[in-house]
Design an enzyme around this catalytic site. Structure first.
Site, short mmCIF file in Angstrom:
data_model
loop_
_atom_site.label_atom_id
_atom_site.label_comp_id
_atom_site.label_asym_id
_atom_site.label_seq_id
_atom_site.Cartn_x
_atom_site.Cartn_y
_atom_site.Cartn_z
N ILE A 74 16.51 -6.96 -23.86
CA ILE A 74 17.68 -7.80 -23.62
C ILE A 74 18.96 -7.08 -23.98
O ILE A 74 19.96 -7.18 -23.27
CB ILE A 74 17.55 -9.12 -24.41
CG1 ILE A 74 16.41 -9.96 -23.85
CG2 ILE A 74 18.86 -9.91 -24.36
CD1 ILE A 74 16.10 -11.21 -24.66
N TYR B 155 9.62 -16.39 -37.80
CA TYR B 155 10.38 -16.22 -36.56
C TYR B 155 11.15 -17.50 -36.25
O TYR B 155 12.35 -17.48 -35.95
CB TYR B 155 9.43 -15.87 -35.42
CG TYR B 155 10.12 -15.42 -34.15
CD1 TYR B 155 10.58 -14.11 -34.02
CD2 TYR B 155 10.32 -16.28 -33.07
CE1 TYR B 155 11.21 -13.68 -32.85
CE2 TYR B 155 10.94 -15.87 -31.91
CZ TYR B 155 11.39 -14.57 -31.81
OH TYR B 155 12.02 -14.15 -30.66
N LYS C 62 15.31 -17.93 -36.11
CA LYS C 62 15.96 -18.29 -34.85
C LYS C 62 16.68 -19.63 -34.94
O LYS C 62 17.76 -19.80 -34.38
CB LYS C 62 14.94 -18.29 -33.71
CG LYS C 62 14.34 -16.91 -33.45
CD LYS C 62 15.41 -15.84 -33.26
CE LYS C 62 14.84 -14.48 -32.91
NZ LYS C 62 15.90 -13.46 -32.70
#
Length: 279
Positions: A18, A155, A159
């Site tokens: 990305i 994770y 996030k």
């Protein structure tokens, strides 16, 4: 930031995936880009590829989980380009085991890269963007896992943290001429499942999100391998910067799950609506 040509961007995790897609899209729009990555070979390849298109780019290696290295990268950006308008906090790792399997080291690594580098990026680059008075934009990469807890605990936590940080700072930084966007991608063709290739030695040998290769992990790996092109994500981010979008999503695959989460929250209020004490 409707006019991007001539502006300067700093993009972390820009050697591949990305981050590279964002760097490519911004460079194509005439933005001068400092690419930052922990993986020197990938960084060199990315910079060479963009330079071949006559883009004004440079690269700096940094482990963004170390604040001093991120600060030095900012210094190199200013030395090379004079100022910075766009900060893209994109670097991320998929490390961390599930309940009963996680370790302190895996939490430290995941939090350091996925969350604290975003905190430090804003702390370091925010004043640099304010200084020139020309306005700017901060884009931080979270995940669909920042809107619904869909992966492993560390994770998910990092996030969700990036989403909360972005939402909370958006009105504050708007008063200072800086837009804030959070990117919540779904399955994108990246190397997130192989994050341990860049694990710094100081963390030792830790578990990773694809440890065990169970059916869920295998399905996730396949979905990522056949996921969305990172360059498409880069173009969405470019458009999001131009339009100051608060949220940037890449597809609608997880929309029903997120809608269900919001419905569950609404239901929690409905359950107590007639019981709220009078003040």
């Amino acid at each position: 930031m409707q006019q991007l040509e001539g502006k300067v961007a700093f993009v972390t995790g820009a050697g591949s995936g990305i981050g590279l897609g964002i760097a490519q899209a911004l460079a194509a729009a005439g933005v001068k880009v400092m690419l930052c990555d922990i993986e020197q070979a990938a960084l060199d390849t990315a910079v060479a590829g963009l330079s071949a298109t006559n883009a004004d780019v440079a690269g700096v290696r940094a482990d963004v989980s170390l604040k001093d290295e991120l600060r030095k990268a900012a210094d190199e950006t200013i030395a090379r380009f004079g100022k910075v308008h766009i900060l893209v906090n994109n670097a991320g790792v998929g490390g961390g085991g599930d309940y009963g399997e996680w370790t302190d080291a895996s939490w430290d690594w995941t939090i350091g890269v996925n969350l604290m580098s975003v905190v430090w990026g804003i702390e370091i680059f925010g004043p640099l963007i304010e200084k020139h008075g020309e306005g700017g934009q901060i884009v931080s990469t979270a995940s669909i896992a920042g809107l619904v807890a869909a992966v492993n605990p560390s994770y998910n936590v990092t996030k969700y943290g990036v989403v909360a940080l972005s939402e909370g700072l958006r009105p504050t930084l708007a008063e200072r001429g800086i837009g804030v966007s959070v990117l919540c991608p779904g399955f994108i063709r990246t190397q997130i499942m192989d994050s341990r290739r860049n694990l710094p030695p100081r963390f030792g040998d830790i578990e990773e999100m694809n440890e065990g290769a169970n059916e869920i992990v295998a399905a996730a790996r396949e979905a990522i391998e056949h996921g969305i092109d990172p360059r498409y994500v880069g173009e969405l981010v470019r458009e999001g910067i131009e339009g100051d979008w608060p949220y940037i999503v890449t597809d609608t695959e997880f929309e029903p799950i997120i809608a269900e989460r919001f419905a569950n929250i609404t239901a929690a209020f409905d359950r107590i609506r007639d019981r709220v004490p009078q003040r």
